[in-house]
Design a protein around this motif. Structure first.
Motif, mmCIF file in Angstrom:
data_model
loop_
_atom_site.group_PDB
_atom_site.id
_atom_site.type_symbol
_atom_site.label_atom_id
_atom_site.label_comp_id
_atom_site.label_asym_id
_atom_site.label_seq_id
_atom_site.Cartn_x
_atom_site.Cartn_y
_atom_site.Cartn_z
ATOM 1 N N SER A 180 0.789 -1.126 -0.155
ATOM 2 C CA SER A 180 0.205 0.197 -0.045
ATOM 3 C C SER A 180 0.801 1.180 -0.099
ATOM 4 O O SER A 180 2.052 1.100 -0.076
ATOM 5 N N THR A 185 0.479 3.868 5.188
ATOM 6 C CA THR A 185 0.218 2.567 6.042
ATOM 7 C C THR A 185 1.923 2.480 6.466
ATOM 8 O O THR A 185 2.816 2.416 5.585
ATOM 9 N N ALA A 207 -3.006 4.030 -6.851
ATOM 10 C CA ALA A 207 -1.434 3.870 -6.362
ATOM 11 C C ALA A 207 -0.612 4.655 -7.505
ATOM 12 O O ALA A 207 -0.210 4.152 -8.491
ATOM 13 N N GLY A 254 -2.596 -5.943 -2.609
ATOM 14 C CA GLY A 254 -2.223 -4.558 -2.329
ATOM 15 C C GLY A 254 -3.747 -3.840 -1.926
ATOM 16 O O GLY A 254 -4.783 -4.361 -2.523
ATOM 17 N N VAL A 255 -3.428 -2.593 -1.219
ATOM 18 C CA VAL A 255 -4.542 -2.099 -0.959
ATOM 19 C C VAL A 255 -4.377 -0.807 -1.480
ATOM 20 O O VAL A 255 -3.073 -0.079 -1.343
ATOM 21 N N ALA A 256 -4.894 -0.030 -2.501
ATOM 22 C CA ALA A 256 -5.130 1.442 -2.803
ATOM 23 C C ALA A 256 -6.121 2.332 -2.542
ATOM 24 O O ALA A 256 -7.263 2.023 -2.157
ATOM 25 N N VAL A 394 -7.772 2.145 5.017
ATOM 26 C CA VAL A 394 -6.522 1.442 4.273
ATOM 27 C C VAL A 394 -5.976 0.617 5.276
ATOM 28 O O VAL A 394 -5.547 -0.648 5.012
ATOM 29 N N HIS A 398 -5.420 -3.384 5.197
ATOM 30 C CA HIS A 398 -3.923 -3.820 5.079
ATOM 31 C C HIS A 398 -3.646 -5.099 6.092
ATOM 32 O O HIS A 398 -3.142 -6.108 5.719
#
Ligand code: ADP
Ligand code: ASP
Ligand code: MG
Length: 406
Positions: A180, A185, A207, A254-256, A394, A398
């Protein structure tokens, strides 16, 4: 002998000292015997201040906007060539029109259609480094164009494909692609490899480490793409490639997030064939990028409510489009909401693992985060939430998907 394309982003060339350090990265590759072409962005902040100059004149003319806003890259290309010359490396700058870099489509968001690499290949034969201004090209009628914010990434990838380069290294201010945004994060992990597909979704969901169009070009032309740090060049960074085996081991990669979202709802819209087409064609004609779309119809009333999201900067333009449509289609009201964020989880492993959406929604509810709109693709789930909740969402996601532990 390998051919390399090295691209340096705005923060990597933010001062003349930084340009001189970046030149040393180029020097190493050059002295290792590679053909080297370099693509540079404008010095950090330069593009934004050029846009402010245009806005302060207050006259709409997208061709002239491109003339002004493309100039940041010209400055860096010249400075980088000078820094290389100072290190004893023969180098010269190239602007889009000099190669040329051909583009099609609207000003501000033109698309590269072709880069003619002949002049760069001649430079390679003379053992010279070519330094290209990113982000710019020329149109069919010989005007300067720009290819969208973050577009130098795409200049580099397109150039790598035109030169049949062995590698395209995108040098930036982080060590690679992380699970992320490292600015949001703290427990992020760097990914050694990400598939093109996942990277396209991560980039398009916010991202910004790579521009979405650049990853699409890399996938289309099989460009061997790497994200690396200008400040830690010994690290090999992240490779973006077709190989998705490694990615398949995890459900979520992933986290966007994107904080620039606005939502529009058209209430009691006519429920007949062609209405959605009319609305979205009119928005697209004004180059408005619609993202999430939800429609709920009330069969017995022959009415529907239509909700969609647009970038916040396009909200006013979108509402104007709908006002014009009032003569053609019937609806009772239009509601709009700003200050929203989109948070997304991405992973090609999602295809094989059930329950990912449920886990995401449970995590958000445990954190008392309300979901306004949901959108999914095969390898992505996005939710629209209040902007003040972005960082919380987020970080919680995550952790929930164990991204700090892989
Ligand atoms: P450049 O100026 O080099 O083009 P950008 O600012 O466009 O750099 O992109 C780099 C930034 O992208 C990083 O500083 C980081 O904050 C942000 N970013 C967002 N998501 C990610 C991610 N998943 N991995 C790495 N960086 C990310
Ligand atoms: N300078 C341009 C921008 O800030 C293009 C780029 O950096 O890639 O968007
Ligand atoms: Mg960038």
């Amino acid at each position: 002998m390998s051919t390399l394309v090295l691209k340096f982003g705005g923060t990597s060339v933010g001062t003349t000292d930084l340009i001189s350090s970046a030149a040393k990265i180029i020097q190493k590759e050059y002295e290792d015997g590679h053909n080297v072409a370099v693509v540079v962005s404008a010095m950090s902040g330069a593009t934004n201040s050029l846009i402010e100059h245009v806005n302060s004149i207050g006259q709409e003319n997208e061709a002239e906007y491109d003339v002004v806003v493309s100039s940041g890259e010209q400055v860096t290309a010249g400075l980088m060539s000078l820094a290389l010359n100072k290190l004893g490396i023969p180098a010269r700058s190239w602007l889009g029109w000099q190669l040329p870099i051909l583009t099609e489509g609207d000003h501000k968001s033109a698309m590269i259609t072709k880069i003619v690499p002949d002049k760069i290949e001649i430079e390679f034969k003379k053992k010279r480094v070519a330094v290209l201004a990113g982000f710019q090209g020329i149109s069919n009628d010989n005007r300067i164009t720009t290819i969208g914010r973050g577009g130098s990434d795409n200049t580099a990838v397109f150039l790598a494909s035109s030169l049949n380069a062995d590698r395209c290294d995108i040098y930036t201010d982080v060590d690679g692609v992380y699970t992320s945004d490292p600015k949001v994060t703290s427990k992020v992990r760097k990914l050694d490899k990400v598939s093109y597909e996942e990277m396209i979704e991560m980039a398009s969901q916010g991202a910004k480490v790579l521009q979405t169009a650049s990853v699409e070009s890399a996938m289309k032309h099989d460009v061997n793409l790497h994200v690396r740090s200008t400040f830690n060049p010994a690290d090999t960074g992240t490779q973006i490639s077709r190989d998705i085996e490694e990615s398949n081991e995890r459900a979520v990669t992933g986290v966007a997030y994107s904080k620039d979202e606005a939502k529009i709802t058209i209430i009691d819209l006519d429920d007949r064939p062609g209405v959605a087409a009319e609305i979205f064609e009119s928005l697209s004609a004004k180059s408005i990028n619609v993202d999430m779309i939800v429609q709920n119809n009330f069969i017995e009333r022959k009415m529907t409510n239509l909700t969609f999201t647009v970038p916040m900067t396009d909200l006013k333009k979108s509402l104007d489009v709908i006002t014009v449509l009032e003569n053609q289609i019937s609806f009772t009201r239009v509601l709009s909401e700003e200050n929203l964020s989109k948070v997304s989880i991405i992973g090609s492993g999602m295809r094989n693992q059930p329950g990912i959406a449920a886990k995401m929604f449970t995590c958000l509810s445990e954190n008392k985060i309300n979901i306004e709109v949901i959108a999914t693709s095969e390898i992505k789930i996005s939710v629209l939430i209040d902007r003040s909740m972005t960082e919380k969402a987020v970080n919680a996601l995550h952790e929930k998907f164990g991204l700090d532990q892989l």
